[in-house]
Design a protein around this motif. Structure first.
Motif, short mmCIF file in Angstrom:
data_model
loop_
_atom_site.label_atom_id
_atom_site.label_comp_id
_atom_site.label_asym_id
_atom_site.label_seq_id
_atom_site.Cartn_x
_atom_site.Cartn_y
_atom_site.Cartn_z
N MET A 1 0.84 -1.18 0.00
CA MET A 1 0.00 0.00 0.00
C MET A 1 0.89 1.24 0.00
SD MET A 1 -2.59 1.50 2.98
CE MET A 1 -2.77 -0.08 3.68
N PRO A 2 0.98 1.96 -1.12
CA PRO A 2 1.76 3.19 -1.15
C PRO A 2 1.07 4.29 -0.34
CG PRO A 2 1.31 2.39 -3.37
CD PRO A 2 0.48 1.60 -2.44
N ILE A 3 1.84 4.98 0.44
CA ILE A 3 1.35 6.13 1.20
C ILE A 3 2.21 7.33 0.80
CG2 ILE A 3 0.93 7.14 3.46
CD1 ILE A 3 0.76 4.24 4.54
N ILE A 4 1.58 8.33 0.23
CA ILE A 4 2.27 9.52 -0.23
C ILE A 4 1.90 10.68 0.69
CG2 ILE A 4 2.55 11.14 -2.15
CD1 ILE A 4 3.51 8.23 -2.70
N GLU A 5 2.90 11.41 1.12
CA GLU A 5 2.68 12.58 1.97
C GLU A 5 3.11 13.82 1.21
OE1 GLU A 5 3.75 14.18 6.45
OE2 GLU A 5 4.43 12.19 5.81
N MET A 6 2.18 14.75 1.00
CA MET A 6 2.46 15.99 0.27
C MET A 6 2.36 17.17 1.23
SD MET A 6 0.12 15.43 -3.15
CE MET A 6 0.10 17.17 -3.46
N HIS A 7 3.37 18.02 1.19
CA HIS A 7 3.34 19.26 1.97
C HIS A 7 3.24 20.40 0.97
CE1 HIS A 7 4.34 17.66 5.98
NE2 HIS A 7 4.87 16.68 5.25
N LEU A 8 2.21 21.22 1.11
CA LEU A 8 1.97 22.33 0.20
C LEU A 8 1.77 23.61 1.00
CD1 LEU A 8 -0.80 20.67 -2.01
CD2 LEU A 8 1.63 20.87 -2.57
N LEU A 9 2.14 24.72 0.38
CA LEU A 9 1.76 26.00 0.95
C LEU A 9 0.27 26.18 0.70
CD1 LEU A 9 4.75 28.26 -0.11
CD2 LEU A 9 4.24 27.36 2.16
N GLU A 10 -0.42 26.77 1.67
CA GLU A 10 -1.86 26.94 1.52
C GLU A 10 -2.17 27.88 0.36
OE1 GLU A 10 -3.25 28.57 5.21
OE2 GLU A 10 -2.25 30.47 4.91
N GLY A 11 -3.38 27.73 -0.17
CA GLY A 11 -3.82 28.65 -1.21
C GLY A 11 -4.23 27.98 -2.51
N ARG A 12 -3.90 26.72 -2.70
CA ARG A 12 -4.31 26.04 -3.93
C ARG A 12 -5.78 25.65 -3.83
NH1 ARG A 12 0.98 24.78 -3.22
NH2 ARG A 12 2.31 24.98 -5.05
N SER A 13 -6.45 25.68 -4.96
CA SER A 13 -7.88 25.36 -4.99
C SER A 13 -8.11 23.87 -4.77
CB SER A 13 -8.48 25.77 -6.34
OG SER A 13 -7.96 24.94 -7.37
N VAL A 14 -9.32 23.54 -4.37
CA VAL A 14 -9.72 22.14 -4.23
C VAL A 14 -9.54 21.43 -5.57
CG1 VAL A 14 -11.70 20.62 -3.82
CG2 VAL A 14 -11.30 22.58 -2.31
N GLU A 15 -9.91 22.10 -6.65
CA GLU A 15 -9.78 21.51 -7.99
C GLU A 15 -8.34 21.10 -8.29
OE1 GLU A 15 -9.87 23.65 -12.11
OE2 GLU A 15 -11.95 23.17 -11.55
N LYS A 16 -7.38 21.96 -7.98
CA LYS A 16 -5.97 21.65 -8.23
C LYS A 16 -5.49 20.49 -7.38
CE LYS A 16 -4.44 26.08 -9.99
NZ LYS A 16 -3.48 27.17 -9.85
N LYS A 17 -5.90 20.45 -6.13
CA LYS A 17 -5.49 19.35 -5.26
C LYS A 17 -6.10 18.03 -5.73
CE LYS A 17 -6.46 22.04 -1.70
NZ LYS A 17 -6.74 22.53 -0.35
N ARG A 18 -7.34 18.06 -6.16
CA ARG A 18 -7.98 16.85 -6.68
C ARG A 18 -7.28 16.36 -7.95
NH1 ARG A 18 -14.43 18.27 -5.74
NH2 ARG A 18 -14.37 18.02 -3.47
N LYS A 19 -6.91 17.31 -8.79
CA LYS A 19 -6.20 16.96 -10.03
C LYS A 19 -4.85 16.33 -9.72
CE LYS A 19 -4.81 19.07 -14.42
NZ LYS A 19 -4.79 20.31 -15.21
N ALA A 20 -4.13 16.87 -8.75
CA ALA A 20 -2.82 16.33 -8.35
C ALA A 20 -2.98 14.92 -7.77
CB ALA A 20 -2.15 17.25 -7.33
N VAL A 21 -3.98 14.73 -6.92
CA VAL A 21 -4.22 13.43 -6.30
C VAL A 21 -4.53 12.38 -7.37
CG1 VAL A 21 -5.87 12.19 -4.84
CG2 VAL A 21 -4.87 14.32 -4.03
N ALA A 22 -5.35 12.74 -8.34
CA ALA A 22 -5.69 11.80 -9.42
C ALA A 22 -4.45 11.45 -10.25
CB ALA A 22 -6.77 12.40 -10.31
N ALA A 23 -3.62 12.46 -10.56
CA ALA A 23 -2.42 12.22 -11.37
C ALA A 23 -1.40 11.37 -10.61
CB ALA A 23 -1.79 13.56 -11.77
N ILE A 24 -1.22 11.63 -9.34
CA ILE A 24 -0.27 10.85 -8.54
C ILE A 24 -0.75 9.41 -8.43
CG2 ILE A 24 0.65 10.55 -6.20
CD1 ILE A 24 0.56 13.70 -6.07
N THR A 25 -2.04 9.23 -8.19
CA THR A 25 -2.59 7.88 -8.09
C THR A 25 -2.38 7.13 -9.40
OG1 THR A 25 -4.23 8.58 -6.46
CG2 THR A 25 -4.68 6.53 -7.67
N ALA A 26 -2.67 7.76 -10.52
CA ALA A 26 -2.50 7.12 -11.83
C ALA A 26 -1.03 6.74 -12.05
CB ALA A 26 -2.99 8.05 -12.94
#
Length: 67
Positions: A1-26
């Motif tokens: 089970m891969p577990i990825i931990e991302m640290h981001l500066l606040e301010g990105r939209s929900v849409e961008k975070k969802r897009k990143a999560v989908a791309a990383i998963t793929a």
């Protein structure tokens, strides 16, 4: 089970975070040959005053570069 931990500066939209999560998963499904439902991704957001480089917070740097 891969577990990825991302640290981001606040301010990105929900849409961008969802897009990143989908791309990383793929990418993990393809490269590690795991099932998507085994991928776990944790996003931790940090305020710009809680991250610094060379003694200057990102908030301070933004004040100088964005008048």
């Amino acid at each position: 089970m891969p577990i990825i931990e991302m640290h981001l500066l606040e301010g990105r939209s929900v849409e961008k975070k969802r897009k990143a999560v989908a791309a990383i998963t793929a990418a993990l499904v393809e490269s590690l040959e795991v099932k998507a439902d085994t991928v776990r991704i944790l996003i931790t957001e940090h305020p710009v005053e809680h991250f610094a480089v060379a003694g200057v917070t990102v908030g301070q740097r933004n004040e100088v570069t964005c008048p």
